[in-house]
Enzyme design. Structure first.
Site, PDB file in Angstrom:
ATOM      1  N   GLU A  45       0.868  -1.189   0.000  1.00 43.20           N
ATOM      2  CA  GLU A  45       0.000   0.000   0.000  1.00 43.20           C
ATOM      3  C   GLU A  45       0.906   1.240   0.000  1.00 43.20           C
ATOM      4  O   GLU A  45       1.600   1.502   0.966  1.00 43.20           O
ATOM      5  CB  GLU A  45      -0.895  -0.022   1.241  1.00 43.20           C
ATOM      6  CG  GLU A  45      -1.751   1.216   1.413  1.00 43.20           C
ATOM      7  CD  GLU A  45      -2.382   1.299   2.808  1.00 43.20           C
ATOM      8  OE1 GLU A  45      -2.433   2.410   3.366  1.00 43.20           O
ATOM      9  OE2 GLU A  45      -2.809   0.254   3.339  1.00 43.20           O
ATOM     10  N   THR A  75      -3.942   6.377   2.300  1.00 45.96           N
ATOM     11  CA  THR A  75      -4.184   7.783   2.661  1.00 45.96           C
ATOM     12  C   THR A  75      -4.906   8.509   1.529  1.00 45.96           C
ATOM     13  O   THR A  75      -4.580   9.643   1.172  1.00 45.96           O
ATOM     14  CB  THR A  75      -2.865   8.531   3.024  1.00 45.96           C
ATOM     15  OG1 THR A  75      -1.970   7.623   3.662  1.00 45.96           O
ATOM     16  CG2 THR A  75      -3.134   9.679   4.002  1.00 45.96           C
ATOM     17  N   LYS A 135     -11.134  -1.072   7.327  1.00 43.52           N
ATOM     18  CA  LYS A 135      -9.845  -0.916   7.981  1.00 43.52           C
ATOM     19  C   LYS A 135     -10.111  -0.354   9.384  1.00 43.52           C
ATOM     20  O   LYS A 135     -10.627   0.753   9.523  1.00 43.52           O
ATOM     21  CB  LYS A 135      -9.000   0.052   7.149  1.00 43.52           C
ATOM     22  CG  LYS A 135      -7.750   0.540   7.833  1.00 43.52           C
ATOM     23  CD  LYS A 135      -6.918   1.370   6.872  1.00 43.52           C
ATOM     24  CE  LYS A 135      -6.379   2.599   7.542  1.00 43.52           C
ATOM     25  NZ  LYS A 135      -5.328   3.271   6.808  1.00 43.52           N
TER      26      LYS A 135
END
Length: 215
Positions: A45, A75, A135
């Site tokens: 990621e 993000t 998440k």
């Protein structure tokens, strides 16, 4: 996208670890990614706090085959960023919080969306909008016991904690019902001093611990 959404999700859950790569530049990010892949973590990621993150994603896609690498963007705060990431080749989108427009965009392109949530209401809102994996972030706010608590009323929830995952507790997160874990600094910190071999070594340990916890 050459791989179906289901294939991406299956491959992430099979290995059970996503390496969260925050770096100062493209070169460092790709070296960290390479070290993680060597250690058996194909799910990388790339956070959009990295300067030129979309270029990092593009260069990783060029360097590694789709068998070796499952690359995502982290993000991602809005749908505009998600679109840039997807066009660069990102196979999944991760956010620190839930954003409806991002969820819609990801659904439109059939790319898995993994928004950060803590409360039951946030989790339900994200699931309703079609988020594929929730998440749990920041994981250190709640700890592994929280997963069991959420799984009580929401057994169908697919959860992945990020933040607060370490070699000491990764087994607890998995045993309590997480599909995978996201690991950042606890895995990639040695890269700061240029010790990429240690990143590979840690990656191997995380993969082994997840395997063990699932048996």
């Amino acid at each position: 996208m050459d791989m179906s959404k289901y294939e991406t999700l299956k491959r992430i859950s099979d290995v059970g670890v996503v390496a969260v790569v925050r770096a100062e530049n493209e070169d460092e990010a790709s070296k960290i990614a390479e070290a993680c892949i060597k250690g058996g973590i194909p799910a990388i990621e790339v956070t959009f706090t990295v300067p030129g993150a979309h270029k990092v994603i593009e260069s990783l896609k060029e360097r590694f085959s789709s068998e070796e690498l499952i690359v995502g963007a982290g993000t991602v705060l809005d749908s505009e960023t998600a679109r840039i990431a997807i066009l660069a080749g990102s196979e999944y989108i991760v956010s620190p919080g839930f954003d409806l427009e991002t969820a819609k965009l990801c659904n439109k392109y059939q790319v898995p969306y993994m928004p950060g949530c803590i409360t039951i209401t946030e989790i339900l809102t994200a699931m309703e909008a079609g988020a594929d994996v929730i998440k749990i972030f920041p994981g250190n706010m709640v700890g592994p016991g929280y997963i069991k608590a959420v799984k009580g009323p929401l057994p169908q929830s697919v959860l992945m904690p990020t933040g607060g995952v370490s070699l000491d507790n990764v087994d607890q997160w998995i045993k309590n019902g997480c599909v995978a874990v996201g690991v950042g600094g606890a895995l990639t910190a040695p890269a700061k001093t240029g010790n990429y071999e240690e990143v590979t070594n840690l990656a191997k340990q995380y993969v082994a611990k997840v395997k063990e916890a699932r048996q």
